[in-house]
Design a protein around this motif. Structure first.
Motif, PDB file in Angstrom:
ATOM      1  N   VAL A  23       0.849  -1.196   0.000  1.00 17.49           N
ATOM      2  CA  VAL A  23       0.000   0.000   0.000  1.00 17.49           C
ATOM      3  C   VAL A  23       0.884   1.247   0.000  1.00 17.49           C
ATOM      4  CG1 VAL A  23      -1.662   1.355   1.342  1.00 17.49           C
ATOM      5  CG2 VAL A  23      -1.980  -1.120   1.090  1.00 17.49           C
ATOM      6  N   ALA A  24       1.915   1.269   0.834  1.00 13.06           N
ATOM      7  CA  ALA A  24       2.827   2.415   0.877  1.00 13.06           C
ATOM      8  C   ALA A  24       3.530   2.606  -0.469  1.00 13.06           C
ATOM      9  CB  ALA A  24       3.848   2.239   1.996  1.00 13.06           C
ATOM     10  N   PHE A  25       3.950   1.511  -1.092  1.00 12.15           N
ATOM     11  CA  PHE A  25       4.649   1.582  -2.372  1.00 12.15           C
ATOM     12  C   PHE A  25       3.734   2.138  -3.468  1.00 12.15           C
ATOM     13  CE2 PHE A  25       5.891  -0.233  -6.467  1.00 12.15           C
ATOM     14  CZ  PHE A  25       7.221   0.159  -6.536  1.00 12.15           C
ATOM     15  N   ASN A  48     -10.958  -5.532   2.402  1.00 15.88           N
ATOM     16  CA  ASN A  48     -11.509  -5.408   3.750  1.00 15.88           C
ATOM     17  C   ASN A  48     -10.416  -5.185   4.796  1.00 15.88           C
ATOM     18  OD1 ASN A  48     -13.842  -5.170   5.158  1.00 15.88           O
ATOM     19  ND2 ASN A  48     -14.137  -7.351   5.488  1.00 15.88           N
ATOM     20  N   ARG A  49      -9.297  -5.878   4.651  1.00 13.32           N
ATOM     21  CA  ARG A  49      -8.184  -5.708   5.608  1.00 13.32           C
ATOM     22  C   ARG A  49      -7.610  -4.301   5.520  1.00 13.32           C
ATOM     23  NH1 ARG A  49      -5.543 -10.661   3.470  1.00 13.32           N
ATOM     24  NH2 ARG A  49      -3.656  -9.432   3.468  1.00 13.32           N
ATOM     25  N   LEU A  54      -7.225   1.548   7.594  1.00 13.41           N
ATOM     26  CA  LEU A  54      -7.294   2.989   7.333  1.00 13.41           C
ATOM     27  C   LEU A  54      -8.477   3.666   8.014  1.00 13.41           C
ATOM     28  CD1 LEU A  54      -6.352   2.974   3.558  1.00 13.41           C
ATOM     29  CD2 LEU A  54      -4.946   3.790   5.465  1.00 13.41           C
ATOM     30  N   LYS A  55      -9.296   2.894   8.692  1.00 14.25           N
ATOM     31  CA  LYS A  55     -10.475   3.449   9.365  1.00 14.25           C
ATOM     32  C   LYS A  55     -10.050   4.559  10.324  1.00 14.25           C
ATOM     33  CE  LYS A  55     -14.774   1.758  11.189  1.00 14.25           C
ATOM     34  NZ  LYS A  55     -15.520   0.619  11.647  1.00 14.25           N
ATOM     35  N   GLY A  56     -10.767   5.661  10.269  1.00 17.39           N
ATOM     36  CA  GLY A  56     -10.463   6.794  11.139  1.00 17.39           C
ATOM     37  C   GLY A  56      -9.461   7.772  10.548  1.00 17.39           C
ATOM     38  N   VAL A 184       6.527   2.215   7.217  1.00 21.15           N
ATOM     39  CA  VAL A 184       6.098   0.815   7.343  1.00 21.15           C
ATOM     40  C   VAL A 184       7.271  -0.048   7.799  1.00 21.15           C
ATOM     41  CG1 VAL A 184       5.309  -1.220   6.046  1.00 21.15           C
ATOM     42  CG2 VAL A 184       4.176   0.995   5.719  1.00 21.15           C
ATOM     43  N   ILE A 185       8.436   0.181   7.224  1.00 17.63           N
ATOM     44  CA  ILE A 185       9.627  -0.574   7.627  1.00 17.63           C
ATOM     45  C   ILE A 185       9.942  -0.317   9.100  1.00 17.63           C
ATOM     46  CG2 ILE A 185      12.143  -0.705   7.330  1.00 17.63           C
ATOM     47  CD1 ILE A 185      11.631  -0.448   4.303  1.00 17.63           C
ATOM     48  N   ALA A 186       9.716   0.907   9.564  1.00 16.31           N
ATOM     49  CA  ALA A 186       9.973   1.261  10.968  1.00 16.31           C
ATOM     50  C   ALA A 186       8.908   0.699  11.912  1.00 16.31           C
ATOM     51  CB  ALA A 186      10.055   2.772  11.115  1.00 16.31           C
ATOM     52  N   GLY A 187       7.853   0.080  11.358  1.00 14.68           N
ATOM     53  CA  GLY A 187       6.845  -0.553  12.188  1.00 14.68           C
ATOM     54  C   GLY A 187       5.580   0.251  12.425  1.00 14.68           C
ATOM     55  N   TYR A 188       5.441   1.404  11.742  1.00 15.20           N
ATOM     56  CA  TYR A 188       4.224   2.209  11.903  1.00 15.20           C
ATOM     57  C   TYR A 188       3.019   1.429  11.394  1.00 15.20           C
ATOM     58  CZ  TYR A 188       6.816   6.625  12.543  1.00 15.20           C
ATOM     59  OH  TYR A 188       7.620   7.633  12.991  1.00 15.20           O
ATOM     60  N   PRO A 189       1.880   1.500  12.084  1.00 20.37           N
ATOM     61  CA  PRO A 189       0.657   0.959  11.522  1.00 20.37           C
ATOM     62  C   PRO A 189       0.235   1.839  10.348  1.00 20.37           C
ATOM     63  CG  PRO A 189       0.345   1.578  13.837  1.00 20.37           C
ATOM     64  CD  PRO A 189       1.718   2.005  13.440  1.00 20.37           C
ATOM     65  N   LEU A 190      -0.526   1.273   9.442  1.00 20.17           N
ATOM     66  CA  LEU A 190      -0.923   1.996   8.227  1.00 20.17           C
ATOM     67  C   LEU A 190      -1.695   3.271   8.569  1.00 20.17           C
ATOM     68  CD1 LEU A 190      -0.433   1.565   5.269  1.00 20.17           C
ATOM     69  CD2 LEU A 190      -2.576   0.317   5.126  1.00 20.17           C
ATOM     70  N   HIS A 191      -2.534   3.237   9.575  1.00 18.31           N
ATOM     71  CA  HIS A 191      -3.316   4.429   9.890  1.00 18.31           C
ATOM     72  C   HIS A 191      -2.440   5.584  10.389  1.00 18.31           C
ATOM     73  CE1 HIS A 191      -3.187   2.684  13.976  1.00 18.31           C
ATOM     74  NE2 HIS A 191      -3.379   3.915  14.399  1.00 18.31           N
ATOM     75  N   LEU A 192      -1.247   5.287  10.908  1.00 18.68           N
ATOM     76  CA  LEU A 192      -0.339   6.370  11.313  1.00 18.68           C
ATOM     77  C   LEU A 192       0.496   6.879  10.149  1.00 18.68           C
ATOM     78  CD1 LEU A 192       0.888   5.220  14.845  1.00 18.68           C
ATOM     79  CD2 LEU A 192      -0.851   6.926  14.267  1.00 18.68           C
ATOM     80  N   ALA A 193       0.673   6.053   9.121  1.00 23.76           N
ATOM     81  CA  ALA A 193       1.387   6.501   7.933  1.00 23.76           C
ATOM     82  C   ALA A 193       0.528   7.455   7.108  1.00 23.76           C
ATOM     83  CB  ALA A 193       1.825   5.308   7.082  1.00 23.76           C
TER      84      ALA A 193
END
Length: 196
Positions: A23-25, A48-49, A54-56, A184-193
């Motif tokens: 998703v980031a790429f 769905n995943r 990304l909810k919120g 993402v590599i640093a471990g952030y959840p997608l919603h924080l990216a």
């Protein structure tokens, strides 16, 4: 980020982290609020995943097409996409393509229908997708006119006009994508990216 770094990371991560990285790429510019929308192809069941991840956030994810073997997902920022669709040249292009209502919901609903017919080999490719992905109208028109040939440059889209503007846009997209992948590599959840 080098290809070797990406491959090394992907070799070591689990399926969920690999999905976030994809998703980031593919959609980093949308996550970082540099672009209104972007599309990504994935395996069935992925939407769905991602939607839950990304909810919120200000980033929405909808399936443009769900087939037996793939999903085409559209990531977008509603406010930014609404503003883009309401530019006069974009409204006029969409009107010519049969979009009389250029509200975000109406455009996405009609695009889904048209893309589904295309995927099922019942219609031609819906080139208006280029407008929704923020490609310049003149480049979309010339892509149609020349059948995808004779472009001056190709990266995120085929450029027929204003190469310098395109290079600047591509550089901004690359920077946003690199930042999102790094998070993402640093471990952030997608919603924080996904920045607000």
């Amino acid at each position: 980020m080098s290809a070797e770094d990406m491959m090394r990371f992907l070799d070591q991560c689990n399926i969920e982290t690999e999905l976030k990285f994809r998703v980031a790429f593919h959609c980093g510019p949308v996550l970082k609020n540099v672009k209104a929308s972007n599309a990504m192809t994935s395996r069935p069941g992925t939407w769905n995943r991602i939607w839950r991840s990304l909810k919120g956030t200000a980033v929405s994810c909808i399936p443009l097409y769900i087939g037996k073997n793939k999903e085409l997902l559209l990531f977008y920022r509603y406010d930014r996409l609404e503003k883009h669709l309401n530019k006069q040249e974009n409204r006029e292009f969409l009107n010519k393509m049969g979009y009389l209502d250029v509200s975000v919901s109406a455009v996405l609903r009609k695009l889904r229908q048209r893309y589904e017919r295309y995927a099922e080999k019942q219609a031609d490719f819906p080139h208006e997708l280029g407008i929704i992905l923020e490609y310049p109208v003149e480049d979309v028109e010339d892509f149609i006119k020349f059948g995808g040939q004779n472009c001056l440059m190709e990266r995120y889209w085929k450029v027929y006009h204003n190469v310098e503007r395109a290079r600047a846009v591509f550089a901004a997209y690359d920077a946003a994508k690199d930042q999102a992948m790094g998070e993402v590599i640093a471990g952030y959840p997608l919603h924080l990216a996904a920045v607000s």
